[in-house]
Write a protein that holds these residues in place. Structure first.
Motif, PDB file in Angstrom:
ATOM      1  N   THR A   1       0.713  -1.174   0.090  1.00 47.16           N
ATOM      2  CA  THR A   1       0.009   0.140   0.205  1.00 47.16           C
ATOM      3  C   THR A   1       0.969   1.092   0.216  1.00 47.16           C
ATOM      4  O   THR A   1       0.657   2.248  -0.884  1.00 47.16           O
ATOM      5  CB  THR A   1      -0.870   0.055   1.175  1.00 47.16           C
ATOM      6  OG1 THR A   1      -1.488  -1.312   1.281  1.00 47.16           O
ATOM      7  CG2 THR A   1      -2.006   1.364   1.240  1.00 47.16           C
ATOM      8  N   GLU A   2       1.831   1.238   1.014  1.00 49.03           N
ATOM      9  CA  GLU A   2       2.883   2.421   0.682  1.00 49.03           C
ATOM     10  C   GLU A   2       3.668   2.829  -0.540  1.00 49.03           C
ATOM     11  O   GLU A   2       3.545   3.547  -0.780  1.00 49.03           O
ATOM     12  CB  GLU A   2       3.738   1.887   2.164  1.00 49.03           C
ATOM     13  CG  GLU A   2       4.461   3.273   2.707  1.00 49.03           C
ATOM     14  CD  GLU A   2       5.640   3.087   3.378  1.00 49.03           C
ATOM     15  OE1 GLU A   2       5.579   1.760   4.394  1.00 49.03           O
ATOM     16  OE2 GLU A   2       6.783   3.531   3.363  1.00 49.03           O
ATOM     17  N   GLU A   3       4.075   1.603  -1.231  1.00 50.87           N
ATOM     18  CA  GLU A   3       4.492   1.813  -2.284  1.00 50.87           C
ATOM     19  C   GLU A   3       3.607   2.386  -3.376  1.00 50.87           C
ATOM     20  O   GLU A   3       3.722   3.350  -4.150  1.00 50.87           O
ATOM     21  CB  GLU A   3       5.119   0.437  -2.870  1.00 50.87           C
ATOM     22  CG  GLU A   3       6.463  -0.025  -2.135  1.00 50.87           C
ATOM     23  CD  GLU A   3       6.961  -1.178  -2.623  1.00 50.87           C
ATOM     24  OE1 GLU A   3       8.129  -1.659  -2.530  1.00 50.87           O
ATOM     25  OE2 GLU A   3       5.938  -2.210  -2.827  1.00 50.87           O
TER      26      GLU A   3
ATOM     27  N   LEU B   1       1.002   4.172  -2.847  1.00 54.75           N
ATOM     28  CA  LEU B   1       0.667   5.512  -2.737  1.00 54.75           C
ATOM     29  C   LEU B   1       1.525   6.614  -2.598  1.00 54.75           C
ATOM     30  O   LEU B   1       1.660   7.471  -3.055  1.00 54.75           O
ATOM     31  CB  LEU B   1      -0.249   5.616  -1.194  1.00 54.75           C
ATOM     32  CG  LEU B   1      -1.369   4.692  -1.321  1.00 54.75           C
ATOM     33  CD1 LEU B   1      -2.041   4.775   0.071  1.00 54.75           C
ATOM     34  CD2 LEU B   1      -2.398   5.300  -2.248  1.00 54.75           C
ATOM     35  N   TYR B   2       2.808   6.077  -2.187  1.00 61.45           N
ATOM     36  CA  TYR B   2       3.823   7.072  -1.765  1.00 61.45           C
ATOM     37  C   TYR B   2       5.293   6.797  -2.541  1.00 61.45           C
ATOM     38  O   TYR B   2       6.292   7.359  -2.173  1.00 61.45           O
ATOM     39  CB  TYR B   2       4.119   7.094  -0.384  1.00 61.45           C
ATOM     40  CG  TYR B   2       2.713   7.382   0.422  1.00 61.45           C
ATOM     41  CD1 TYR B   2       2.038   8.563   0.335  1.00 61.45           C
ATOM     42  CD2 TYR B   2       2.461   6.403   1.377  1.00 61.45           C
ATOM     43  CE1 TYR B   2       0.950   8.720   0.834  1.00 61.45           C
ATOM     44  CE2 TYR B   2       1.153   6.705   1.859  1.00 61.45           C
ATOM     45  CZ  TYR B   2       0.416   7.779   1.866  1.00 61.45           C
ATOM     46  OH  TYR B   2      -0.597   7.930   2.504  1.00 61.45           O
ATOM     47  N   GLY B   3       5.484   5.585  -3.238  1.00 59.01           N
ATOM     48  CA  GLY B   3       6.676   5.410  -3.650  1.00 59.01           C
ATOM     49  C   GLY B   3       7.634   4.606  -3.016  1.00 59.01           C
ATOM     50  O   GLY B   3       7.137   4.324  -1.569  1.00 59.01           O
TER      51      GLY B   3
ATOM     52  N   LYS C   1       8.592   4.128  -6.922  1.00 60.08           N
ATOM     53  CA  LYS C   1       7.547   3.797  -7.894  1.00 60.08           C
ATOM     54  C   LYS C   1       7.748   2.359  -8.187  1.00 60.08           C
ATOM     55  O   LYS C   1       8.680   1.736  -8.301  1.00 60.08           O
ATOM     56  CB  LYS C   1       8.179   4.225  -9.169  1.00 60.08           C
ATOM     57  CG  LYS C   1       7.381   4.256 -10.713  1.00 60.08           C
ATOM     58  CD  LYS C   1       8.277   5.096 -11.503  1.00 60.08           C
ATOM     59  CE  LYS C   1       7.627   4.520 -13.013  1.00 60.08           C
ATOM     60  NZ  LYS C   1       8.637   5.078 -14.097  1.00 60.08           N
TER      61      LYS C   1
END
Ligand SMILES: Cc1ncc(COP(=O)(O)O)c(C=O)c1O
Length: 384
Positions: free
Chosen positions: A35-37, A39-41, A43
């Motif tokens: 989820t973190e990747e 939404l926030y990278g 990439k």
């Protein structure tokens, strides 16, 4: 030229963290992300960008060619077109040698004009005369040394010097030199290209291509063209290319020794007008080859003397060890007639040769057996 030190075998410390000496083959399009990747990278990645085996192959190709960046492609032709498309755009002009691999020449003469790029051929033996062909919009020179089918060796440092003086990029198809016997980047070439399909994979069972560079700014251009055209290499083929690299040096030495032995035997035959192998002192470009290459291999051409009617059919039919088929660099010996594939500038030397042109690839079979096979072919050809 000194042979490069390659370190294709990883140290024990580098291997720690995984239980196999070779990388896993991850057959994947989807690569999962958190989820973190998402939404926030950073990439998230995707299989087309390559996975573990691709990164190891790229690192190994960089080491082999003395590069800082390598980009993989599905095959050698695609690597050539990727390199070219990274150096020219609509409105530019590109020079390529008359002896370029046929499909590369076709790309230059059919696809590039459709993309607004003008191209012209040059004589591979042109040397410093290349400067006379420069136009205001010349942005790249493609080189292939030795040339396909006719095996001319370019005076690469001279061409590179003329190009650099005008800010023109240079690209070399280095498939014959295989990175071990020729290092274009050390000679100042901007992009070195290899069909990994040949000596690197080495067993006629895989495709692959790679473009290597050390020139600032080129990595970004290669990446952009690759992304835009969706260029990638399958994980299975990447694995086979990496596996082939482990034994490249040993195989190449064996191909070189056998290639020289068969070349010398052929050069002494009455049926043969000349052997086009730059490693032979009789080759017109032998001095250039000695200066810029550290070895040869099993691929060379042969010009026959005039052949009696029906002689070529009888020759090929009598061969048992040499098969006919495209490609080279594998374990097996191959022979092909080349006249049908030759497209050369009008007036080039090919118009004046004695007889048919053949290309041989000397595999890893016993030299005595190969020579006996060719001798029986010549006997059938001449009826002697
Ligand atoms: C010199 C050279 N470059 C490039 C290629 C293209 O390689 P591939 O068959 O992997 O597209 C070939 C193939 O024969 C070749 O001989």
């Amino acid at each position: 030229m000194k042979q490069p030190e390659t370190r294709l075998i990883h140290t024990r410390k580098e291997r720690l963290g995984r239980v196999t000496v070779n990388p896993p083959v991850e057959r994947a399009s989807t690569v999962l992300f958190s989820t973190e990747e998402a939404l926030y990278g950073p990439k998230p990645t995707y299989g087309r960008m390559g996975l573990t085996v691709h990164r190891e192959l790229e690192a190994a190709m960089c080491e082999l060619e003395g590069a800082t960046y390598a980009r993989l492609a599905a095959n050698g032709l695609q690597a050539c077109t990727l390199a070219i498309a990274s150096t020219v755009r609509a409105g530019d002009h590109l020079l390529f040698p008359d002896s370029a691999y046929g499909p590369t020449a076709r790309f230059c003469e059919r696809r590039l004009p459709a993309m607004g790029v003008k191209t012209s051929r040059y004589d591979p033996r042109i040397g410093a005369g290349i400067a006379d062909l420069f136009q205001d919009n010349t942005k790249a020179i493609f080189l292939e040394s030795p040339g396909s089918l006719t095996f001319e060796v370019c005076d690469t440092p001279t061409i590179v010097e003329a190009a650099k003086a005008r800010g023109i990029r240079t690209i070399m198809d280095n498939t014959w030199g295989a990175g071990l016997h020729h290092q274009p980047l050390a000679l100042g070439v901007d992009l070195s290209v290899q069909a990994l399909t040949k000596y690197v994979s080495g067993h006629s069972d895989a495709f692959g291509g790679a473009v290597m560079t050390g020139t600032p700014g080129m990595a970004g251009r290669l990446e952009a063209v690759s992304e835009d055209w969706g260029i990638c290499l399958s994980p299975d083929d990447a694995f086979l290319c990496l596996r082939g690299l482990r034994t490249l040096k040993t195989r190449l030495k064996a191909h070189e020794a056998a290639g020289l032995a068969v070349s010398e035997w052929l050069a002494a035959r009455d049926e043969v007008a000349s052997v086009l192998n730059p490693a032979l002192p009789t080759h017109p470009d032998h001095a250039l080859w000695q200066r810029d290459f550290s070895g040869s291999n099993g691929l060379f051409g042969v010009i026959l003397n005039p052949v009696p009617a029906g002689g070529m059919e009888r020759f090929f039919e009598a061969l048992h060890l040499f098969s006919m088929g495209f490609s080279w660099g594998g374990f097996e010996s191959l022979i092909i007639p080349c006249d049908q594939q030759l497209t050369r500038m009008k007036g080039n030397w090919t118009d004046t040769r004695a007889g048919p042109l053949l290309r041989l690839h000397i595999g890893l079979e016993a030299v005595d057996d190969l020579v006996a096979d060719l001798a029986s072919g010549f006997a059938a050809m001449t009826g002697k």
